[in-house]
Write a protein that holds these residues in place. Structure first.
Motif, PDB file in Angstrom:
ATOM      1  N   PRO A  65      85.390  71.369 105.013  1.00 66.24           N
ATOM      2  CA  PRO A  65      85.254  71.782 106.417  1.00 66.24           C
ATOM      3  C   PRO A  65      84.411  73.048 106.522  1.00 66.24           C
ATOM      4  CG  PRO A  65      87.404  72.421 105.567  1.00 66.24           C
ATOM      5  CD  PRO A  65      86.717  71.657 104.470  1.00 66.24           C
ATOM      6  N   THR A  66      83.841  73.258 107.675  1.00 65.86           N
ATOM      7  CA  THR A  66      83.190  74.547 107.922  1.00 65.86           C
ATOM      8  C   THR A  66      84.297  75.597 108.022  1.00 65.86           C
ATOM      9  OG1 THR A  66      83.305  74.112 110.289  1.00 65.86           O
ATOM     10  CG2 THR A  66      81.257  73.520 109.184  1.00 65.86           C
ATOM     11  N   SER A  67      83.937  76.865 108.060  1.00 63.51           N
ATOM     12  CA  SER A  67      84.953  77.928 108.109  1.00 63.51           C
ATOM     13  C   SER A  67      85.803  77.780 109.368  1.00 63.51           C
ATOM     14  CB  SER A  67      84.274  79.301 108.090  1.00 63.51           C
ATOM     15  OG  SER A  67      83.673  79.528 109.345  1.00 63.51           O
ATOM     16  N   ILE A  68      87.022  78.275 109.290  1.00 64.38           N
ATOM     17  CA  ILE A  68      87.905  78.185 110.470  1.00 64.38           C
ATOM     18  C   ILE A  68      87.318  78.995 111.624  1.00 64.38           C
ATOM     19  CG2 ILE A  68      89.415  80.079 109.713  1.00 64.38           C
ATOM     20  CD1 ILE A  68      91.739  78.404 111.043  1.00 64.38           C
ATOM     21  N   ASN A  69      86.660  80.103 111.315  1.00 66.24           N
ATOM     22  CA  ASN A  69      86.040  80.910 112.378  1.00 66.24           C
ATOM     23  C   ASN A  69      85.032  80.059 113.147  1.00 66.24           C
ATOM     24  OD1 ASN A  69      87.078  82.497 110.284  1.00 66.24           O
ATOM     25  ND2 ASN A  69      85.977  84.283 111.043  1.00 66.24           N
ATOM     26  N   HIS A  70      84.224  79.320 112.371  1.00 68.90           N
ATOM     27  CA  HIS A  70      83.201  78.481 112.996  1.00 68.90           C
ATOM     28  C   HIS A  70      83.861  77.433 113.898  1.00 68.90           C
ATOM     29  CE1 HIS A  70      79.394  76.320 113.350  1.00 68.90           C
ATOM     30  NE2 HIS A  70      80.074  75.200 113.121  1.00 68.90           N
ATOM     31  N   ARG A  71      84.938  76.812 113.395  1.00 69.18           N
ATOM     32  CA  ARG A  71      85.572  75.750 114.188  1.00 69.18           C
ATOM     33  C   ARG A  71      86.298  76.313 115.406  1.00 69.18           C
ATOM     34  NH1 ARG A  71      89.127  73.796 110.358  1.00 69.18           N
ATOM     35  NH2 ARG A  71      88.251  75.158 108.788  1.00 69.18           N
ATOM     36  N   ILE A  72      86.843  77.536 115.285  1.00 71.31           N
ATOM     37  CA  ILE A  72      87.463  78.162 116.474  1.00 71.31           C
ATOM     38  C   ILE A  72      86.385  78.390 117.541  1.00 71.31           C
ATOM     39  CG2 ILE A  72      88.480  80.313 117.342  1.00 71.31           C
ATOM     40  CD1 ILE A  72      90.074  80.431 114.686  1.00 71.31           C
TER      41      ILE A  72
ATOM     42  N   GLU B 221      83.627  76.731 117.880  1.00 72.28           N
ATOM     43  CA  GLU B 221      83.267  75.413 118.437  1.00 72.28           C
ATOM     44  C   GLU B 221      84.283  75.023 119.520  1.00 72.28           C
ATOM     45  OE1 GLU B 221      81.111  72.923 114.813  1.00 72.28           O
ATOM     46  OE2 GLU B 221      83.286  72.973 114.904  1.00 72.28           O
ATOM     47  N   GLY B 222      85.557  75.272 119.225  1.00 74.52           N
ATOM     48  CA  GLY B 222      86.612  74.928 120.186  1.00 74.52           C
ATOM     49  C   GLY B 222      86.481  75.730 121.465  1.00 74.52           C
ATOM     50  N   LEU B 223      86.235  77.049 121.312  1.00 70.67           N
ATOM     51  CA  LEU B 223      86.094  77.898 122.504  1.00 70.67           C
ATOM     52  C   LEU B 223      84.900  77.449 123.346  1.00 70.67           C
ATOM     53  CD1 LEU B 223      86.855  81.430 120.996  1.00 70.67           C
ATOM     54  CD2 LEU B 223      88.280  80.146 122.590  1.00 70.67           C
ATOM     55  N   THR B 224      83.844  76.989 122.662  1.00 66.69           N
ATOM     56  CA  THR B 224      82.660  76.516 123.403  1.00 66.69           C
ATOM     57  C   THR B 224      83.007  75.306 124.259  1.00 66.69           C
ATOM     58  OG1 THR B 224      81.284  77.270 121.590  1.00 66.69           O
ATOM     59  CG2 THR B 224      80.259  75.756 123.121  1.00 66.69           C
TER      60      THR B 224
ATOM     61  N   ALA C  42      84.879  76.524 127.191  1.00 64.94           N
ATOM     62  CA  ALA C  42      83.950  77.223 128.097  1.00 64.94           C
ATOM     63  C   ALA C  42      83.143  76.214 128.911  1.00 64.94           C
ATOM     64  CB  ALA C  42      83.021  78.136 127.299  1.00 64.94           C
ATOM     65  N   THR C  43      82.814  75.063 128.308  1.00 63.17           N
ATOM     66  CA  THR C  43      82.077  74.033 129.057  1.00 63.17           C
ATOM     67  C   THR C  43      82.910  73.543 130.237  1.00 63.17           C
ATOM     68  OG1 THR C  43      80.942  73.329 127.046  1.00 63.17           O
ATOM     69  CG2 THR C  43      80.972  71.754 128.874  1.00 63.17           C
ATOM     70  N   ALA C  44      84.193  73.273 129.972  1.00 62.65           N
ATOM     71  CA  ALA C  44      85.077  72.817 131.057  1.00 62.65           C
ATOM     72  C   ALA C  44      85.178  73.888 132.148  1.00 62.65           C
ATOM     73  CB  ALA C  44      86.459  72.483 130.508  1.00 62.65           C
TER      74      ALA C  44
END
Ligand code: SF4
Length: 224
Positions: A7-14, A16-19, A22-24
């Motif tokens: 997996p990519t780093s957890i920071n990266h995935r967090i 991605e999740g926040l993005t 933010a879209t919603a």
């Protein structure tokens, strides 16, 4: 490429999740803006000034919204022409001007409230424990950003001079607000309190340390 084993780093995935969230939120903002006949920046200015009786200067508005000063100036001008904002002089400083929301502005804001948007529904779908964890995580992230001067000081309990974290042994209501002399729970922590009074940096750091020490206790999710 990301695989289950790499997996990519957890920071990266967090992030991605926040993005995605933010879209919603951006979709919600456009929907609200459409309903009020404003654009999202104009609506954000009304949101920011609602509940700030003393108003804010244009420079502070720009800093709070993370937009350039010319953008803030243009948006404030457009809102003023619509009668939704007014400028008022600052007592004792003839050159300073503050922008306040008018009664018409407040009425436009309420006309844009058409029930829960996408992001609010996603928060509603979380169970109380997850909501509480999310709230305290967001408070920690916002505090970090404000303490490195990336964003202005926010009107949060953890930076308020009236906040006494873990002043009570009651796990459901461990905190105390000295302004109203009342205990309150972790899930009642404010992010944007109108009565907030910013503590000095040293007190903020000490309060945050006490808050973190107390937070090592298991989180108690009351339903309040
Ligand atoms: S005044 Fe508001 S921000 Fe300050 S401790 Fe009380 S509830 Fe929190």
């Amino acid at each position: 490429m990301e695989t289950p084993n790499a997996p990519t780093s957890i920071n990266h995935r967090i992030l991605e999740g926040l993005t995605r969230v933010a879209t919603a939120m951006r979709i919600d903002e456009w929907d609200r803006a459409k309903a009020t006949g404003l654009n999202p920046t104009q609506l954000a200015i009304l949101d920011l000034l609602e509940g700030r009786a003393g108003g804010l200067g244009v420079k502070d508005i720009a800093v709070h919204l993370g937009v350039s000063q010319p953008t803030a100036t243009d948006s404030v001008g457009a809102l003023e022409r619509k009668g939704l904002l007014a400028k008022k002089a600052v007592e004792g400083d003839r050159r300073a001007v503050r922008v306040v929301v008018t009664a018409e502005g407040l009425s436009v804001l309420s006309s844009g409230s058409q029930g829960a948007g996408l992001a609010e529904r996603a928060v509603d779908a979380l169970d109380p424990v997850r909501q509480q964890h999310l709230l305290t995580t967001l408070v920690a992230m916002i505090r970090h950003l404000q303490e490195i001067d990336a964003i202005p000081i926010q009107r949060m309990c953890v930076g308020c001079r009236h906040f006494a974290p873990y002043a009570h042994s009651d796990a459901a209501q461990p905190h105390h607000c000295n302004l109203v002399d009342a205990a309150f729970g972790q899930r009642d922590l404010r992010v944007d309190c109108r009565e907030h009074e910013t503590a000095d940096p040293q007190s903020r750091a000490a309060t945050w340390d006490r808050f973190l020490q107390g937070s090592d206790q298991p989180l108690q999710a009351n339903q309040g």
